[in-house]
Design a protein around this motif. Structure first.
Motif, mmCIF file in Angstrom:
data_model
loop_
_atom_site.group_PDB
_atom_site.id
_atom_site.type_symbol
_atom_site.label_atom_id
_atom_site.label_comp_id
_atom_site.label_asym_id
_atom_site.label_seq_id
_atom_site.Cartn_x
_atom_site.Cartn_y
_atom_site.Cartn_z
ATOM 1 N N ALA A 95 1.643 -4.681 -3.498
ATOM 2 C CA ALA A 95 1.619 -5.313 -4.846
ATOM 3 C C ALA A 95 2.285 -4.383 -5.995
ATOM 4 O O ALA A 95 1.220 -3.233 -6.153
ATOM 5 C CB ALA A 95 0.347 -6.139 -4.929
ATOM 6 N N ASN A 96 3.216 -4.494 -6.467
ATOM 7 C CA ASN A 96 3.724 -3.763 -7.638
ATOM 8 C C ASN A 96 3.105 -4.883 -8.960
ATOM 9 O O ASN A 96 2.359 -5.696 -8.739
ATOM 10 C CB ASN A 96 5.123 -3.432 -7.715
ATOM 11 N N SER A 97 3.697 -4.278 -10.122
ATOM 12 C CA SER A 97 2.911 -5.092 -10.967
ATOM 13 C C SER A 97 3.471 -6.305 -11.201
ATOM 14 O O SER A 97 2.607 -7.181 -11.540
ATOM 15 C CB SER A 97 3.707 -4.262 -12.546
ATOM 16 N N ALA A 98 4.785 -6.793 -10.818
ATOM 17 C CA ALA A 98 5.215 -8.094 -10.872
ATOM 18 C C ALA A 98 4.474 -9.015 -9.801
ATOM 19 O O ALA A 98 3.800 -10.128 -9.807
ATOM 20 C CB ALA A 98 6.385 -8.341 -10.648
ATOM 21 N N THR A 99 4.250 -8.316 -8.576
ATOM 22 C CA THR A 99 3.372 -9.009 -7.488
ATOM 23 C C THR A 99 1.948 -9.291 -7.931
ATOM 24 O O THR A 99 1.353 -10.392 -7.781
ATOM 25 C CB THR A 99 3.446 -8.156 -6.191
ATOM 26 N N ASP A 100 1.556 -8.212 -8.621
ATOM 27 C CA ASP A 100 0.098 -8.263 -9.249
ATOM 28 C C ASP A 100 -0.178 -9.679 -10.059
ATOM 29 O O ASP A 100 -0.964 -10.438 -10.055
ATOM 30 C CB ASP A 100 -0.350 -7.067 -9.829
ATOM 31 N N LEU A 101 0.741 -9.599 -11.078
ATOM 32 C CA LEU A 101 0.794 -10.639 -11.961
ATOM 33 C C LEU A 101 0.971 -11.986 -11.562
ATOM 34 O O LEU A 101 0.558 -13.118 -12.222
ATOM 35 C CB LEU A 101 1.465 -10.243 -13.359
ATOM 36 N N MET A 102 2.137 -12.223 -10.638
ATOM 37 C CA MET A 102 2.548 -13.541 -10.174
ATOM 38 C C MET A 102 2.443 -13.939 -8.675
ATOM 39 O O MET A 102 2.614 -15.158 -8.614
ATOM 40 C CB MET A 102 4.070 -13.408 -10.291
ATOM 41 N N HIS A 103 1.639 -12.969 -8.139
ATOM 42 C CA HIS A 103 1.759 -13.393 -6.683
ATOM 43 C C HIS A 103 0.218 -12.943 -5.947
ATOM 44 O O HIS A 103 0.137 -12.070 -5.117
ATOM 45 C CB HIS A 103 2.696 -13.040 -5.597
ATOM 46 N N GLY A 104 -0.751 -13.354 -6.793
ATOM 47 C CA GLY A 104 -2.224 -12.560 -6.470
ATOM 48 C C GLY A 104 -2.558 -12.950 -4.969
ATOM 49 O O GLY A 104 -3.281 -11.962 -4.457
ATOM 50 N N ASP A 105 -2.079 -13.566 -4.208
ATOM 51 C CA ASP A 105 -2.386 -13.817 -2.724
ATOM 52 C C ASP A 105 -1.767 -12.381 -2.006
ATOM 53 O O ASP A 105 -2.138 -12.427 -0.851
ATOM 54 C CB ASP A 105 -1.792 -15.340 -2.329
ATOM 55 N N LEU A 106 -1.046 -11.841 -2.655
ATOM 56 C CA LEU A 106 -0.561 -10.477 -1.772
ATOM 57 C C LEU A 106 -0.961 -9.404 -2.365
ATOM 58 O O LEU A 106 -0.627 -8.374 -1.827
ATOM 59 C CB LEU A 106 1.221 -10.497 -2.114
ATOM 60 N N ALA A 107 -2.433 -9.328 -2.749
ATOM 61 C CA ALA A 107 -2.851 -8.174 -3.431
ATOM 62 C C ALA A 107 -3.403 -7.414 -2.202
ATOM 63 O O ALA A 107 -3.206 -6.070 -2.379
ATOM 64 C CB ALA A 107 -4.171 -8.744 -4.289
ATOM 65 N N TYR A 108 -3.685 -7.808 -1.081
ATOM 66 C CA TYR A 108 -4.354 -7.226 0.273
ATOM 67 C C TYR A 108 -5.602 -6.302 -0.376
ATOM 68 O O TYR A 108 -6.211 -6.581 -1.299
ATOM 69 C CB TYR A 108 -3.091 -6.465 0.767
ATOM 70 N N GLU A 109 -5.553 -5.180 0.080
ATOM 71 C CA GLU A 109 -6.525 -4.277 -0.238
ATOM 72 C C GLU A 109 -6.518 -3.250 -1.513
ATOM 73 O O GLU A 109 -7.245 -2.839 -2.201
ATOM 74 C CB GLU A 109 -6.878 -3.253 0.991
ATOM 75 N N TRP A 110 -4.946 -3.171 -1.741
ATOM 76 C CA TRP A 110 -4.532 -2.240 -2.884
ATOM 77 C C TRP A 110 -3.432 -2.870 -3.569
ATOM 78 O O TRP A 110 -2.603 -3.447 -2.991
ATOM 79 C CB TRP A 110 -4.022 -0.753 -2.356
ATOM 80 N N VAL A 111 -3.381 -2.770 -4.883
ATOM 81 C CA VAL A 111 -2.164 -3.008 -5.873
ATOM 82 C C VAL A 111 -1.750 -1.842 -6.311
ATOM 83 O O VAL A 111 -2.744 -0.888 -6.751
ATOM 84 C CB VAL A 111 -2.796 -4.150 -6.748
ATOM 85 N N ARG A 112 -0.459 -1.404 -6.621
ATOM 86 C CA ARG A 112 0.041 -0.470 -7.365
ATOM 87 C C ARG A 112 0.434 -0.794 -8.929
ATOM 88 O O ARG A 112 1.862 -1.592 -8.692
ATOM 89 C CB ARG A 112 1.008 0.130 -6.586
ATOM 90 N N ALA A 113 -0.245 -0.985 -9.987
ATOM 91 C CA ALA A 113 0.125 -1.281 -11.253
ATOM 92 C C ALA A 113 0.973 -0.174 -11.828
ATOM 93 O O ALA A 113 0.571 0.930 -11.990
ATOM 94 C CB ALA A 113 -1.307 -1.693 -11.835
#
Length: 360
Positions: free
Chosen positions: A195-213
């Motif tokens: 998860a990059n920023s866009a994934t973190d903000l719009m696709h929270g189901d893909l957060a897994y164990e780590w997000v890269r903001a």
């Protein structure tokens, strides 16, 4: 007195934006991405602004060492991994985690004689973006090679999405990258980081164990809406002043190339900011600026040290008037859009000659 241009960094805004990232992925750990000197905001400020992050991620080995010197004791991740065998002892000394994206890097690890090393590796998959990483059909072989290296103590599976802000993009839908990643990593032991920023903000189901903001931490949008829509606050404000005024008539031109020609009498303000300060030279006529709290726009071509703005409808403006190029009153994304670029570029392009202060 010094030239009147100044960039102001808001540490509270950095902290706030990190809290937004964490709120969108409450069960994941967060890498705060600080590459390019924290997107132009400065590593020293990033260490304080992102103190609550679980780790810091960047690409520059020397700056990773600098983070340790600044007192950062939590994990540090090198997003492009290491570049030469001489980097490997640095990884050990400073306990740096790193991406592996090609066989040449694996070969260097295999050849390294470091029996006491314990590496936390992030194995990069090229799930369709076609920059770095192993293709899905190559991925398991790379994983097994890493598992066979005694110094490798953990492997995090990682990929990067091309269109998280445009999930239905017909050329590479987000769902297709997710499918490829899941299929290629099925049954493999380790954490996941997609998860990059866009994934973190719009696709929270893909957060897994780590997000890269990344860019969201600095108050700009990764796409899919405005920064304000997501509750983000601008962390960088760029201000200057009017240093000269010209009164022109219809038919008069302004700036190099005479790109702007007046069709009526106008008052033109000259602002102490140019492309040598990081303002985009390609910004067209009409790029928004704020003068004394009033919205106006640029006219004429941006030059090295100056740009020109329309003061006609701001009769009280003159030499010494405050000019906001971007910040709280004017979104960096709006300026970037007008100039045909993105907020990331404007932040990173802030020139070393621009004084930087912190918001009080």
């Amino acid at each position: 007195m010094p030239r009147p241009i100044v960039a102001t960094i808001d540490i509270f805004a950095l902290q706030h934006n990190l809290s937004v990232a964490r709120k969108h992925a409450p069960h994941a750990k967060t890498w705060a991405v600080v590459k390019a000197h924290a997107y132009g905001h400065g590593l020293e400020r990033a260490v304080r602004g992102f103190a609550a992050a679980d780790g810091l991620a960047l690409i520059e080995v020397d700056n990773a060492v600098r983070l340790r010197e600044l007192g950062w004791t939590k994990p540090i991740l090198l997003l492009e991994g290491f570049f030469d065998a001489s980097d490997i002892p640095v990884l050990v000394t400073h306990q740096l985690q790193f991406a592996i994206h090609c066989n040449a890097q694996i070969a260097l690890l295999e050849a390294a004689a470091l029996p006491d090393a314990r590496f936390h590796v992030h194995l990069k998959m090229n799930s369709g973006m076609n920059r770095l990483g192993f293709t899905p059909d190559q991925y398991r072989a790379a994983y097994e090679r890493l598992r066979a290296i005694p110094a490798v103590s953990s492997i995090t599976m990682m990929t990067h999405f091309a269109n998280a802000d445009d999930a239905a993009n017909p050329d590479l839908p987000l769902a297709e990258q997710v499918r490829r990643f899941r299929q290629a990593t099925a049954g493999l032991e380790g954490e996941h980081s997609v998860a990059n920023s866009a994934t973190d903000l719009m696709h929270g189901d893909l957060a897994y164990e780590w997000v890269r903001a990344g860019v969201m931490l600095y108050g700009a949008t990764p796409g899919g809406g405005t920064a304000q829509d997501f509750g983000l606050q601008p962390a960088m404000q760029l201000d200057s002043e009017v240093i000269g005024v010209q009164h022109i008539v219809a038919g008069d031109a302004v700036g190099y190339g005479s790109r702007f020609v007046a069709d009526k009498p106008m008052t033109i303000g000259v602002v102490a900011c140019g492309y040598a300060d990081g303002y985009p030279r390609h910004a067209p006529n009409g790029t928004p600026v704020i003068v004394d709290g009033v919205r106006t726009c640029t006219v004429g071509r941006v030059s090295m040290d100056m740009l020109t703005v329309d003061l006609t409808a701001i009769p009280g403006a003159g030499v010494g008037s405050r000019v906001t190029l971007w910040g709280k009153e004017l979104s960096i994304d709006e300026v970037a859009f007008a100039a045909g670029t993105i907020g990331y570029e404007l932040m990173c392009a802030l020139a070393p000659r621009v004084p930087v202060q912190e918001k009080k």
